[in-house]
Design an enzyme around this catalytic site. Structure first.
Site, mmCIF file in Angstrom:
data_model
loop_
_atom_site.group_PDB
_atom_site.id
_atom_site.type_symbol
_atom_site.label_atom_id
_atom_site.label_comp_id
_atom_site.label_asym_id
_atom_site.label_seq_id
_atom_site.Cartn_x
_atom_site.Cartn_y
_atom_site.Cartn_z
ATOM 1 N N ASN A 37 30.860 28.463 -57.177
ATOM 2 C CA ASN A 37 30.152 28.077 -55.953
ATOM 3 C C ASN A 37 29.708 26.618 -55.967
ATOM 4 O O ASN A 37 29.401 26.060 -54.906
ATOM 5 C CB ASN A 37 28.951 28.990 -55.724
ATOM 6 C CG ASN A 37 29.354 30.289 -55.051
ATOM 7 O OD1 ASN A 37 30.338 30.348 -54.334
ATOM 8 N ND2 ASN A 37 28.598 31.344 -55.293
ATOM 9 N N HIS A 55 28.664 37.916 -62.877
ATOM 10 C CA HIS A 55 28.995 37.618 -61.486
ATOM 11 C C HIS A 55 30.449 37.958 -61.195
ATOM 12 O O HIS A 55 31.370 37.271 -61.626
ATOM 13 C CB HIS A 55 28.725 36.142 -61.184
ATOM 14 C CG HIS A 55 29.037 35.765 -59.780
ATOM 15 N ND1 HIS A 55 29.440 34.493 -59.420
ATOM 16 C CD2 HIS A 55 29.037 36.488 -58.619
ATOM 17 C CE1 HIS A 55 29.659 34.456 -58.119
ATOM 18 N NE2 HIS A 55 29.422 35.641 -57.612
ATOM 19 N N GLU A 99 32.078 35.576 -63.975
ATOM 20 C CA GLU A 99 31.278 34.524 -64.589
ATOM 21 C C GLU A 99 30.180 35.188 -65.412
ATOM 22 O O GLU A 99 29.333 35.905 -64.866
ATOM 23 C CB GLU A 99 30.648 33.632 -63.520
ATOM 24 C CG GLU A 99 31.640 32.761 -62.783
ATOM 25 C CD GLU A 99 30.990 31.895 -61.705
ATOM 26 O OE1 GLU A 99 31.452 30.757 -61.517
ATOM 27 O OE2 GLU A 99 30.024 32.357 -61.065
ATOM 28 N N SER A 152 25.080 35.650 -57.181
ATOM 29 C CA SER A 152 26.066 34.586 -57.021
ATOM 30 C C SER A 152 25.423 33.212 -56.987
ATOM 31 O O SER A 152 26.123 32.207 -57.081
ATOM 32 C CB SER A 152 26.850 34.795 -55.724
ATOM 33 O OG SER A 152 25.979 34.761 -54.599
#
Length: 520
Positions: free
Chosen positions: A194, A144, A156, A123
């Site tokens: 993120n 991900h 992702e 991540s």
């Protein structure tokens, strides 16, 4: 590029929550799945756990028994990496440690066929760094997933510097075949979600630290006004402050101390205290049978004003007040339009006017600053609403100079329109507006730096963290000029590089001042 063939072997290394979720989805999609874990019995426990999930889904009518049985049979625990030699795709879901991931892929590279794709579920760690040292780094890609994997749609697909485009395309197509909504991204700190999500937490923590309101009130504003499924403090408590703070630290360090990602001292104190959220029984909220119920601040009843006017500037385009005007009209108000203002009077527009109060949508300035600039002490500002027709709450801030009678008129106006009214302290940009502006700004920078496309960032934030609207679509909805104005005012108020405007936002606005958009 085609997805992996049905029946091909997918290896999952790691039998924890993420590995189990990936294995469940792959088996449900027709693949033979091999699970390996270095912990004794972990792989077998994962297979048993997934089997129970299939049984539960059948019991609830969400999976056909004729599908569940074969899917369970496609799952197998293995005792060594050597048993993964026939894998067409090997997905790593182990501890978030660069060296551990490098060692694993170096070993796998000597076991699997040359055509096997190596995928990491990291991540936050650089895909480029994980692939470094492999004989064939071009076949390693980020895949991900988001937790819980079976329920969260986003994947992702992250390409490192060496990742082959066809490898990324195959993983993208495979994720689609598994019922996911994949997006392509370039390996960079935080990837898409993120990174872009940092302001959602950071601005809330700053608002709390500056006493704009307490956590339950700010959460209610973000939910009821902003349309977010969870408020930032609820979400941080759910994630765990140790995890959330660690991710922020990681992104901040990876960008060499960029102020935009500066961690919060307040959250650091939460971690130091062991107030980690739900898992520790206490975070911004307390948890347990005897935990007190959190209540958001709501203004007491105020008298409905008799009249309301609206002023606009002569040179302005469509008014940002139009959605609110529609809500007031639906509530039975007669909204009187003043003559379009021009020249020195234009600072009064666009605004609603009632009983001496001038009521503006926040533009990033505090109400106090705006009142001083306009020479209008009875100034009130309101926060951004996601859906004016359905919003149940509105947040107001009053200038320090504002009289009580004028403020109560503003409260009564919005209460009569069906809103619960929450008062925030007079902080620049309020809560929803500054958060959305910062999310849009970060999303614009992600596109500007080639991490992903504008469409991808909006999909990622809707599917990965359940935002009610993609940040760039939101910027389009409220106007790029409004976003840039808010950011510029915040930068002026705080004197920090944190609020600098993305070059892509300025470029789009310069190219088309009256109609700049990210999406056609």
């Amino acid at each position: 590029m085609r997805a992996l063939a049905k029946g091909s072997v997918v290896a999952v290394i790691g039998g924890g929550a993420m590995g189990r979720g990936i294995a469940q989805v792959a088996a449900s999609s027709g693949h033979e799945v091999r699970i390996f874990d270095t912990r004794p019995d972990a792989a077998a426990d994962a297979v048993d756990a997934i089997g129970k999930v299939f049984a539960t889904l059948v019991g609830k009518g969400r999976m056909d028994a004729a599908q569940a049985g074969p899917a369970r049979e496609r799952l197998r625990a293995v005792a060594s990496l050597a048993e993964l030699k026939d894998a067409a795709l090997a997905v790593e879901a182990i501890v978030e440690n660069l060296e551990a991931k490098r060692r694993l892929f170096a070993e796998l590279e000597g076991i699997v066929d040359a055509g096997c794709i190596l995928a990491t579920n990291t991540s936050s760690i650089s895909v480029t760094a994980i692939a470094a040292g492999l004989r064939h780094p071009e076949r390693l890609v980020g895949m991900h997933f988001f937790n819980p994997v079976p329920l969260m749609a986003l994947v992702e697909v992250v390409s490192g510097l060496a990742t082959d485009r066809e490898v990324a395309a195959t993983v993208y197509a495979t994720a689609q075949d598994w019922g996911k909504d994949p997006v392509h991204a370039k390996s960079s700190p935080g990837f898409i979600v993120n990174r872009v999500a940092r302001p959602f937490y950071a601005e809330a923590l700053r608002l709390l630290q500056e006493n704009a309101a307490d956590a339950p009130t700010l959460d209610a504003v973000m939910r009821d006004c902003g349309g977010f499924r969870m408020g930032p403090f609820e979400l941080m408590d759910l994630i765990g402050h140790d995890v959330n703070f660690s991710v922020t630290q990681s992104v901040h360090a990876a960008y060499f101390g960029d102020q935009r990602f500066t961690p919060s001292v307040l959250q650091q104190e939460m971690v130091n205290a062991g107030f980690l959220g739900r898992k520790s029984g206490r975070g911004f909220y307390r948890y347990g049978e005897d935990a007190p119920q959190a209540v958001a601040q709501t203004e007491p009843h105020a008298v409905r004003p008799h009249t309301v006017g609206i002023s606009v500037a002569r040179e302005a385009g469509p008014s940002v007040l139009a959605p609110m005007e529609a809500r007031l009209l639906a509530a039975g108000f007669t909204v009187t339009h003043r003559e379009p203002l021009q020249g020195a009077e234009m600072h009064e527009a666009p605004a609603f006017h009632t009983n001496g109060a001038a009521i503006f949508l926040t533009d990033g300035r505090s109400a106090t600053e705006r009142a001083a600039a306009n020479d209008h002490p009875n100034t009130v500002v309101y926060d951004l609403l996601f859906d004016h027709a359905k919003a149940t709450r509105i947040a107001l801030a009053r200038a320090d100079q504002c009289g009580e009678e004028a403020y109560q008129a503003a409260v009564g106006l919005f209460q009569a329109a069906g809103f619960a009214v929450t008062r925030l302290d007079d902080i620049p940009g309020m809560a929803v507006m500054r958060t959305v502006a910062m999310l849009a700004n970060e999303a614009a920078d992600v596109v500007h730096q080639g991490v992903c496309s504008a469409a991808a960032v909006d999909i990622a934030m809707r599917k990965g963290v359940n935002y009610p609207r993609g940040p760039l679509a939101w910027a389009d909805a409220i106007g790029l000029h409004q976003v840039v104005t808010v950011l510029d005012k915040l930068a002026l108020a705080y004197g920090e590089d944190r609020y600098r405007v993305s070059p892509l936002l300025r470029r789009k606005l310069a190219a088309n001042p009256n109609g700049a958009r990210f999406h056609a």
